[in-house]
Write a protein that holds these residues in place. Structure first.
Motif, short mmCIF file in Angstrom:
data_model
loop_
_atom_site.label_atom_id
_atom_site.label_comp_id
_atom_site.label_asym_id
_atom_site.label_seq_id
_atom_site.Cartn_x
_atom_site.Cartn_y
_atom_site.Cartn_z
N TRP A 1 0.97 -1.06 -0.07
CA TRP A 1 -0.08 0.26 0.09
C TRP A 1 0.90 1.24 0.04
CZ3 TRP A 1 -1.05 2.95 4.66
CH2 TRP A 1 -1.77 3.91 4.68
N LEU A 2 1.81 1.17 0.83
CA LEU A 2 2.78 2.49 1.00
C LEU A 2 3.74 2.64 -0.40
CD1 LEU A 2 4.30 2.13 4.71
CD2 LEU A 2 2.60 3.44 3.60
N LYS A 3 3.92 1.54 -1.05
CA LYS A 3 4.51 1.51 -2.24
C LYS A 3 3.70 2.26 -3.24
CE LYS A 3 6.60 -1.38 -5.99
NZ LYS A 3 6.89 -2.60 -6.52
N ALA A 4 2.26 1.89 -3.40
CA ALA A 4 1.31 2.37 -4.31
C ALA A 4 0.93 4.01 -3.93
CB ALA A 4 0.09 1.39 -4.13
N GLN A 5 1.10 3.98 -2.69
CA GLN A 5 0.91 5.54 -2.47
C GLN A 5 2.16 6.34 -2.82
OE1 GLN A 5 1.01 6.38 1.97
NE2 GLN A 5 -0.91 7.57 1.75
N ALA A 6 3.27 5.85 -2.85
CA ALA A 6 4.42 6.57 -2.93
C ALA A 6 4.40 7.06 -4.64
CB ALA A 6 5.63 5.94 -2.79
N ALA A 7 3.85 5.76 -5.48
CA ALA A 7 3.78 5.89 -6.90
C ALA A 7 2.73 6.77 -7.21
CB ALA A 7 3.55 4.67 -7.24
N ALA A 8 1.64 6.79 -6.60
CA ALA A 8 0.56 7.96 -6.67
C ALA A 8 1.16 9.33 -6.47
CB ALA A 8 -0.75 7.39 -5.86
N THR A 9 1.77 9.42 -5.40
CA THR A 9 2.23 10.82 -5.35
C THR A 9 3.14 11.04 -6.28
OG1 THR A 9 2.27 10.31 -2.80
CG2 THR A 9 3.56 12.26 -3.64
N LEU A 10 4.02 10.30 -6.88
CA LEU A 10 4.96 10.56 -7.94
C LEU A 10 4.19 10.91 -9.31
CD1 LEU A 10 7.71 10.96 -9.20
CD2 LEU A 10 7.82 8.73 -9.54
N ALA A 11 3.14 10.31 -9.39
CA ALA A 11 2.47 10.47 -10.77
C ALA A 11 1.59 11.68 -10.49
CB ALA A 11 1.27 9.08 -10.92
N LYS A 12 1.39 12.06 -9.31
CA LYS A 12 0.54 13.48 -9.34
C LYS A 12 1.51 14.72 -9.52
CE LYS A 12 -2.19 16.29 -6.18
NZ LYS A 12 -2.60 16.36 -4.52
N TYR B 1 -1.74 12.54 -16.84
CA TYR B 1 -3.11 12.40 -16.13
C TYR B 1 -3.62 10.94 -16.01
CZ TYR B 1 -7.82 13.56 -14.63
OH TYR B 1 -9.07 13.47 -13.99
N THR B 2 -3.57 10.38 -17.05
CA THR B 2 -3.98 9.02 -16.85
C THR B 2 -3.23 8.19 -15.90
OG1 THR B 2 -4.65 9.09 -19.19
CG2 THR B 2 -4.49 6.57 -18.22
N GLN B 3 -1.95 8.30 -15.92
CA GLN B 3 -0.77 7.62 -15.18
C GLN B 3 -1.26 7.98 -13.66
OE1 GLN B 3 3.05 8.19 -16.64
NE2 GLN B 3 2.87 7.08 -18.39
N TRP B 4 -1.67 9.31 -13.38
CA TRP B 4 -1.86 9.75 -11.96
C TRP B 4 -3.12 9.11 -11.45
CZ3 TRP B 4 -4.77 14.72 -10.87
CH2 TRP B 4 -5.03 14.78 -9.50
N GLN B 5 -4.29 8.85 -12.05
CA GLN B 5 -5.38 8.36 -11.95
C GLN B 5 -5.25 6.85 -11.81
OE1 GLN B 5 -8.33 10.13 -11.36
NE2 GLN B 5 -6.92 12.05 -11.60
N ALA B 6 -4.23 6.17 -12.77
CA ALA B 6 -4.07 4.81 -12.43
C ALA B 6 -3.30 4.69 -11.18
CB ALA B 6 -3.37 4.18 -13.51
N ALA B 7 -2.50 5.35 -10.95
CA ALA B 7 -1.66 5.45 -9.55
C ALA B 7 -2.49 5.36 -8.24
CB ALA B 7 -0.56 6.47 -9.54
N GLN B 8 -3.58 6.32 -8.41
CA GLN B 8 -4.62 6.36 -7.52
C GLN B 8 -5.35 5.24 -7.21
OE1 GLN B 8 -6.59 10.12 -8.49
NE2 GLN B 8 -5.55 11.26 -6.83
N TYR B 9 -5.85 4.61 -8.25
CA TYR B 9 -6.67 3.53 -8.18
C TYR B 9 -5.71 2.15 -7.48
CZ TYR B 9 -9.85 6.03 -10.91
OH TYR B 9 -11.02 6.78 -11.53
#
Length: 323
Positions: free
Chosen positions: A115-126, A150-158
């Protein structure tokens, strides 16, 4: 001559008296006697377990007390079934404990790290999207690049949300329904073990009551089918006398009435109490006491119980009842 006449008259008078007494005896009503026999409670001890008789601890004539071991039956098939049932129980209990304990600490930690990994990836994508958006607004990058960011950011959030949900599920453990199902399986497995254990316990047969061993039908090494009696016990403390009484004689007996019976084998007269009179008669033909009025009569079984224990009483002894 006078003496001879006196003697003759005396002899004649004595003869008349004897004849009169004989006629009175012939016409006097004769006492009726009923003959019955002694019965007692009998227990046929058998086992639900089929197998070979491993040991017989009693012989005919032995006095046994309630709870004494009578015989044992060996059943390898049931022993194998018990092992199978115990294995199934252990497996079911382990599954129930796993459901109750939930995920291991390492699994929870790994889930949290994902989860933390995905959270970091989402922050980077944003952050990346925000930079691309600024460059797009300045006209440096094409719209396509901005849309991709934008799409990569949304995918990282999901992905972050999915990883967080997996982390929560791992931390919470199994569902209540899963725990209930595991507990039910463990209970069912425990019941299977108890069932086989109960059957095996029935292979060690003990006396249900105190009494005397009347028969030993099987010996060590012989095959005992399920339900076949191996030992018979007679409880002489629960004995009674059985009579079959004609229906025209039933009026002389009432429930609870005390009568005196003679037991010839013991040479004793004992008081018995009428405990039971059968409600259904048995057919038997008897000749009526009045000529020309014969009719078929039925007999009724009557049980009489002794008012106190009788020493030396045996099943089958005759009992006489005078009417």
């Amino acid at each position: 001559m006078r003496i001879n006449r006196i003697l003759a008259i005396g002899a004649l008078g004595l003869l008349v008296i004897i004849l009169a007494y004989g006629m009175w005896l012939a016409q006097a009503p004769k006492a009726q006697r009923l003959q019955g026999q002694i019965e007692a409670r009998e227990y046929n001890i058998s086992s639900k377990v089929p197998g070979r008789v491993e040991q017989v601890m009693v012989r005919r004539g032995d006095q046994v007390s309630s709870g004494d071991l009578l015989f044992a039956i060996n059943s390898p098939e049931l022993n194998a079934k018990l092992m199978q049932a115990q294995g199934g129980r252990d497996a079911a209990q382990a599954m129930m404990q796993e459901a109750d304990n939930g995920a291991r600490k390492q699994q929870v930690m790994a889930s949290k790290e994902q989860w933390l990994k995905a959270q970091a990836a989402a922050t980077l994508a944003k952050t990346t999207y925000q930079r691309v958006e600024a460059l797009f607004n300045e006209g440096v990058l094409a719209r396509q690049k901005r849309d991709e960011a934008y799409t990569q950011w949304q995918a990282a959030q999901y992905t972050e949300q999915a990883a967080y949900a997996m982390y929560q599920m791992t931390e919470e453990g199994a569902r209540e329904e899963t725990k209930a199902a595991a507990a039910g399986n463990a209970l069912m497995a425990e019941g299977a073990v108890n069932e086989v254990s109960a059957i095996l316990a029935d292979s060690q047969m003990r006396a249900p009551m105190s009494g005397e061993v009347s028969e030993v039908l099987l010996q060590r090494g012989e095959l005992a089918p399920s339900g076949f009696p191996v030992v018979s016990i007679i409880d002489m403390q629960d004995a009674w006398a059985v009579f079959h009484v004609r229906e025209d004689q039933l009026k002389d007996f009432k429930l609870g009435q005390q009568v005196e019976l003679t037991i010839p084998a013991l040479g004793e007269q004992v008081v018995f109490e009428v405990a039971h009179i059968s409600v259904m008669g048995q057919f038997a033909t008897w000749r009526s006491t009045e000529s020309g009025h014969d009719f078929d009569m039925r007999t009724f079984e009557m049980e009489l119980r002794p008012s106190q224990p009788i020493a030396g009483l045996r099943v089958g002894m005759s009992a006489m009842l005078a009417l």
